[in-house]
Scaffold this active site. Structure first.
Site, PDB file in Angstrom:
ATOM      1  N   ASP A   1      24.013 133.062 -21.475  1.00  0.00           N
ATOM      2  CA  ASP A   1      23.682 132.826 -20.103  1.00  0.00           C
ATOM      3  C   ASP A   1      25.097 132.820 -19.351  1.00  0.00           C
ATOM      4  O   ASP A   1      25.147 133.027 -18.238  1.00  0.00           O
ATOM      5  CB  ASP A   1      22.900 131.658 -19.640  1.00  0.00           C
ATOM      6  CG  ASP A   1      21.917 131.146 -20.607  1.00  0.00           C
ATOM      7  OD1 ASP A   1      21.777 131.594 -21.850  1.00  0.00           O
ATOM      8  OD2 ASP A   1      20.884 130.514 -20.274  1.00  0.00           O
ATOM      9  N   ALA A   2      26.018 132.262 -20.063  1.00  0.00           N
ATOM     10  CA  ALA A   2      27.339 132.111 -19.596  1.00  0.00           C
ATOM     11  C   ALA A   2      27.953 133.324 -18.910  1.00  0.00           C
ATOM     12  O   ALA A   2      28.861 133.348 -18.017  1.00  0.00           O
ATOM     13  CB  ALA A   2      28.227 131.539 -20.296  1.00  0.00           C
TER      14      ALA A   2
END
Length: 385
Positions: free
Chosen positions: A174-175
């Site tokens: 997700d980062a």
């Protein structure tokens, strides 16, 4: 006596004014991330009627405004600068530009002002830096220094951070949506290549750890490298891969054409888009687990929204073949429309989590709305009139 009363009245007014001033300038109270981001009521009411599935600009804008209007009203009292809302703001700013409605832009601007253009409190955490993309968008409007300085200072500290050989900075997929676009945009805004170089190095460290070169998909984090779904397949989370595909689109549109590693990003983007398109269900809406959809039968809108945005952007910018991929985003957009309620609530969005999960049809969370609005904004460019 009269003078005493008068002096007391003046003192009381001064204290009240001071109290109001303090309240206005005080930092916003802490917000419960999950409660602020969304909910899933038992009775959300009827589904919407009258939304056209045609990929025509007026029909797309109607659906976008219906969803955005509900969300900005529903979020009152909950607005914050956490990653959940940062993704919503990406969508609202795109929606404002696409629809011409300044209310979405202005509401996000007020959030930025209320929070004094500050990043989240966790230094180095991608989630707490995601709001920087919102701030940079506003800075590029009028170049007021206070809109840039906190984000630039935060990223300068990040660049000076010593490497940790035991754990990647961006250890979860997700980062790659939260942090790299901020660094890429900051590089463009400041004309400082250091931010892009740092982003490039960290992206490929994360890719080496989490990208499956055979499946052309990302594991959410290293927990899943050896785990399997009930059907024996590998676990690839829909929204996690949606974050990455949208992150790739965000980065590529901010990366110079002559960047030495640009071809690597394009190659990964094309690999992922092709794989994701091949996994699209018949109703157009991907499930929470890409390789075991039967275990999570609910359609999942947040992953679908980011996939739709990412693929539509690639068509519009010549990276993906229009004939092959336009039916994919047409079907996914039509599928998402069927999960809008009569009041504008966008349902079937998986709540906050880090893996495939189950949820109610009414489940609505702000990052999924952001994805939907990004998708609609990009599709409106493809649709013409």
């Amino acid at each position: 006596m009269k003078n005493t009363r008068f002096l007391l009245a003046v003192l009381m007014l001064a204290l009240l004014a001071r109290g109001r001033s303090y309240a206005q300038n005080a930092a916003p109270a802490p917000i419960d991330e999950r409660a602020a981001a969304g909910d899933q009521p038992d009775d959300p009411g009827p589904l919407a009627a009258g939304l056209s599935p045609k990929l025509k600009r007026p029909a797309i804008l109607k659906a976008m405004k219906m969803v955005a209007d509900w969300q900005i009203k529903h979020s009152e009292g909950r607005y914050n600068i956490q990653w959940t809302y940062a993704a919503l703001y990406d969508g609202l700013l795109a929606a404002s530009k696409t629809t011409g409605d300044p209310r979405y832009h202005d509401r996000v601007l007020q959030v930025a002002r209320d929070n004094h253009w500050e990043l989240g409190p966790r230094f180095g955490h991608a989630d707490d830096g995601a709001i920087g993309l919102t701030y940079l968008a506003f800075y590029n409007d009028d170049h007021q220094p206070e809109r840039l300085t906190p984000t630039r200072d935060g990223m300068d500290k990040l660049l000076a951070r010593p490497n940790d050989p035991q754990k990647n900075l961006w250890w979860w997929c997700d980062a790659l949506y939260m942090a790299p676009p901020v660094l890429a945009e900051l590089s463009v805004t400041t004309r400082d290549k250091r931010y892009l170089d740092f982003m490039d190095r960290e992206w490929w460290l994360t890719s080496s750890a989490l990208y499956d070169p055979a499946e052309h998909l990302y594991y959410r984090d290293d927990r899943f490298l050896t785990m399997h779904e009930a059907n024996g397949k590998k676990i690839f989370w829909s929204r996690g891969n949606g974050w990455v595909l949208a992150g790739l689109a965000f980065v590529l549109q901010r990366m110079p054409q002559d960047c030495p590693s640009r071809a690597k990003y394009v190659a990964q983007y094309k690999e992922m888009a092709e794989r994701i398109a091949a996994l699209q269900p018949a109703d157009g809406v991907w499930r929470a687990s890409l390789l075991d959809p039967d275990s999570y039968p609910n359609p999942e809108i947040s992953g679908t929204g980011f996939f739709t945005y990412g693929i539509a952007w690639g068509i519009e910018n010549g990276l993906l073949d229009r004939k092959k991929y336009l039916p994919v985003v047409t079907k996914s957009w039509q599928g998402m429309l069927s999960h809008i309620y009569a009041d504008g609530r966008l349902g079937n969005i998986q709540p906050i989590g880090g893996e495939p999960g189950k949820f109610k049809p009414s489940s609505s969370y702000v990052y999924g709305v952001g994805a939907f609005l990004l998708a609609g904004s990009e599709l409106s460019q493809l649709s013409g009139k």
